[in-house]
Design a protein around this motif. Structure first.
Motif, PDB file in Angstrom:
ATOM      1  N   THR A 176       1.173  21.648  -8.747  1.00  0.00           N
ATOM      2  CA  THR A 176       1.556  22.793  -9.584  1.00  0.00           C
ATOM      3  C   THR A 176       2.580  22.504 -10.506  1.00  0.00           C
ATOM      4  N   GLN A 177       3.361  21.417 -10.336  1.00  0.00           N
ATOM      5  CA  GLN A 177       4.645  21.542 -10.997  1.00  0.00           C
ATOM      6  C   GLN A 177       4.597  20.268 -11.862  1.00  0.00           C
ATOM      7  N   VAL A 178       3.556  19.357 -11.708  1.00  0.00           N
ATOM      8  CA  VAL A 178       3.342  17.811 -12.531  1.00  0.00           C
ATOM      9  C   VAL A 178       2.124  18.020 -13.047  1.00  0.00           C
ATOM     10  N   PRO A 179       1.998  18.563 -14.418  1.00  0.00           N
ATOM     11  CA  PRO A 179       0.547  18.666 -15.024  1.00  0.00           C
ATOM     12  C   PRO A 179      -0.170  17.397 -14.912  1.00  0.00           C
ATOM     13  N   ALA A 180       0.300  16.005 -15.030  1.00  0.00           N
ATOM     14  CA  ALA A 180      -0.369  14.666 -15.070  1.00  0.00           C
ATOM     15  C   ALA A 180      -0.823  14.756 -13.667  1.00  0.00           C
ATOM     16  N   ALA A 181      -0.360  15.149 -12.742  1.00  0.00           N
ATOM     17  CA  ALA A 181      -0.833  15.090 -11.290  1.00  0.00           C
ATOM     18  C   ALA A 181      -1.981  15.909 -11.217  1.00  0.00           C
ATOM     19  N   LEU A 182      -1.837  16.967 -11.614  1.00  0.00           N
ATOM     20  CA  LEU A 182      -3.077  18.038 -11.523  1.00  0.00           C
ATOM     21  C   LEU A 182      -4.340  17.420 -12.326  1.00  0.00           C
ATOM     22  N   ASP A 183      -3.927  16.907 -13.474  1.00  0.00           N
ATOM     23  CA  ASP A 183      -5.098  16.213 -14.229  1.00  0.00           C
ATOM     24  C   ASP A 183      -5.804  15.061 -13.650  1.00  0.00           C
ATOM     25  N   TYR A 184      -4.985  14.167 -12.942  1.00  0.00           N
ATOM     26  CA  TYR A 184      -5.351  12.843 -12.046  1.00  0.00           C
ATOM     27  C   TYR A 184      -6.224  13.459 -10.758  1.00  0.00           C
ATOM     28  N   ILE A 185      -5.827  14.407 -10.254  1.00  0.00           N
ATOM     29  CA  ILE A 185      -6.629  14.768  -9.069  1.00  0.00           C
ATOM     30  C   ILE A 185      -7.900  15.568  -9.376  1.00  0.00           C
ATOM     31  N   THR A 186      -7.894  16.336 -10.602  1.00  0.00           N
ATOM     32  CA  THR A 186      -9.063  17.068 -10.738  1.00  0.00           C
ATOM     33  C   THR A 186     -10.177  16.126 -11.773  1.00  0.00           C
ATOM     34  N   GLU A 187      -9.570  15.764 -12.595  1.00  0.00           N
ATOM     35  CA  GLU A 187     -10.340  15.032 -13.588  1.00  0.00           C
ATOM     36  C   GLU A 187     -10.578  13.462 -13.248  1.00  0.00           C
ATOM     37  N   VAL A 188      -9.721  12.793 -12.871  1.00  0.00           N
ATOM     38  CA  VAL A 188     -10.023  11.450 -12.225  1.00  0.00           C
ATOM     39  C   VAL A 188     -10.659  11.153 -11.267  1.00  0.00           C
ATOM     40  N   LEU A 189     -10.090  11.975  -9.912  1.00  0.00           N
ATOM     41  CA  LEU A 189     -10.531  11.861  -8.619  1.00  0.00           C
ATOM     42  C   LEU A 189     -11.662  12.870  -8.263  1.00  0.00           C
ATOM     43  N   GLY A 190     -11.703  14.047  -8.898  1.00  0.00           N
ATOM     44  CA  GLY A 190     -12.716  14.996  -8.865  1.00  0.00           C
ATOM     45  C   GLY A 190     -12.456  16.093  -7.651  1.00  0.00           C
ATOM     46  N   TYR A 191     -11.284  16.149  -7.451  1.00  0.00           N
ATOM     47  CA  TYR A 191     -10.962  17.166  -6.279  1.00  0.00           C
ATOM     48  C   TYR A 191     -10.366  18.222  -6.484  1.00  0.00           C
ATOM     49  N   SER A 192     -10.719  19.396  -5.975  1.00  0.00           N
ATOM     50  CA  SER A 192     -10.314  20.886  -6.202  1.00  0.00           C
ATOM     51  C   SER A 192      -9.698  21.175  -4.981  1.00  0.00           C
ATOM     52  N   MET A 197       0.874  -0.969   0.086  1.00  0.00           N
ATOM     53  CA  MET A 197      -0.023   0.158  -0.004  1.00  0.00           C
ATOM     54  C   MET A 197       0.830   1.199   0.014  1.00  0.00           C
ATOM     55  N   ALA A 198       0.691   2.004  -1.003  1.00  0.00           N
ATOM     56  CA  ALA A 198       1.468   3.260  -0.918  1.00  0.00           C
ATOM     57  C   ALA A 198       0.758   4.566  -0.695  1.00  0.00           C
ATOM     58  N   LEU A 199       1.565   5.508  -0.130  1.00  0.00           N
ATOM     59  CA  LEU A 199       0.714   6.711   0.134  1.00  0.00           C
ATOM     60  C   LEU A 199       1.290   7.838  -0.683  1.00  0.00           C
ATOM     61  N   THR A 200       0.494   8.562  -1.229  1.00  0.00           N
ATOM     62  CA  THR A 200       0.815   9.793  -2.134  1.00  0.00           C
ATOM     63  C   THR A 200       0.018  10.907  -1.630  1.00  0.00           C
ATOM     64  N   VAL A 201       0.609  12.073  -1.349  1.00  0.00           N
ATOM     65  CA  VAL A 201       0.125  13.371  -1.036  1.00  0.00           C
ATOM     66  C   VAL A 201       0.462  14.529  -1.989  1.00  0.00           C
ATOM     67  N   TYR A 202      -0.700  14.884  -2.841  1.00  0.00           N
ATOM     68  CA  TYR A 202      -0.500  15.966  -3.728  1.00  0.00           C
ATOM     69  C   TYR A 202      -0.757  17.054  -2.984  1.00  0.00           C
ATOM     70  N   THR A 203       0.251  17.992  -3.353  1.00  0.00           N
ATOM     71  CA  THR A 203       0.528  19.190  -2.470  1.00  0.00           C
ATOM     72  C   THR A 203       0.678  20.578  -3.520  1.00  0.00           C
ATOM     73  N   LYS A 204       0.399  21.698  -2.824  1.00  0.00           N
ATOM     74  CA  LYS A 204       0.946  22.864  -3.570  1.00  0.00           C
ATOM     75  C   LYS A 204       1.571  23.800  -2.640  1.00  0.00           C
ATOM     76  N   PRO A 205       2.464  24.529  -3.198  1.00  0.00           N
ATOM     77  CA  PRO A 205       3.234  25.615  -2.643  1.00  0.00           C
ATOM     78  C   PRO A 205       2.609  26.502  -1.554  1.00  0.00           C
ATOM     79  N   GLY A 206       3.061  26.478  -0.222  1.00  0.00           N
ATOM     80  CA  GLY A 206       2.336  27.470   0.620  1.00  0.00           C
ATOM     81  C   GLY A 206       1.058  27.080   1.300  1.00  0.00           C
ATOM     82  N   CYS A 207       0.662  25.438   1.305  1.00  0.00           N
ATOM     83  CA  CYS A 207      -0.484  25.090   1.552  1.00  0.00           C
ATOM     84  C   CYS A 207      -0.325  24.374   3.124  1.00  0.00           C
ATOM     85  N   PHE A 208      -0.980  25.422   3.918  1.00  0.00           N
ATOM     86  CA  PHE A 208      -0.886  25.010   5.638  1.00  0.00           C
ATOM     87  C   PHE A 208      -1.448  23.662   5.476  1.00  0.00           C
ATOM     88  N   PRO A 209      -2.718  23.214   5.108  1.00  0.00           N
ATOM     89  CA  PRO A 209      -3.277  21.997   5.348  1.00  0.00           C
ATOM     90  C   PRO A 209      -2.273  20.708   4.636  1.00  0.00           C
TER      91      PRO A 209
END
Length: 82
Positions: free
Chosen positions: A34-50, A1-13
């Motif tokens: 913000t640096q990996v376009p494929a990651a942004l596509d994955y979290i917004t388009e596939v997972l539906g998070y904003s 089981m792997a754990l991945t956290v998608y972040t953005k700069p300056g994000c307190f949470p």
């Protein structure tokens, strides 16, 4: 089981979420959405998070935002595997 956290700069949470995992002895894989376009596509388009952070434990267990209950659940699940 792997754990991945998608972040953005300056994000307190994001910082606090990663800190909680590290305090539990779990080192997550960090991806700056913000640096990996494929990651942004994955979290917004596939997972539906904003909202960051987006935490992915596996295909069925993921969430966005600061969620202490999910963090604790993930820590328990990840510790039971190791």
């Amino acid at each position: 089981m792997a754990l991945t956290v998608y972040t953005k700069p300056g994000c307190f949470p994001c910082r606090k979420t990663v800190e909680k995992f590290r305090e539990a002895g779990i080192e997550p894989r960090l991806v700056d959405a913000t640096q990996v376009p494929a990651a942004l596509d994955y979290i917004t388009e596939v997972l539906g998070y904003s909202q960051a952070p987006v935490v992915v434990v596996d295909d069925d267990f993921h969430w966005s935002g600061m969620n202490p209950g999910c963090i604790d659940r993930a820590i328990r699940a990840l510790k039971s595997v190791t």
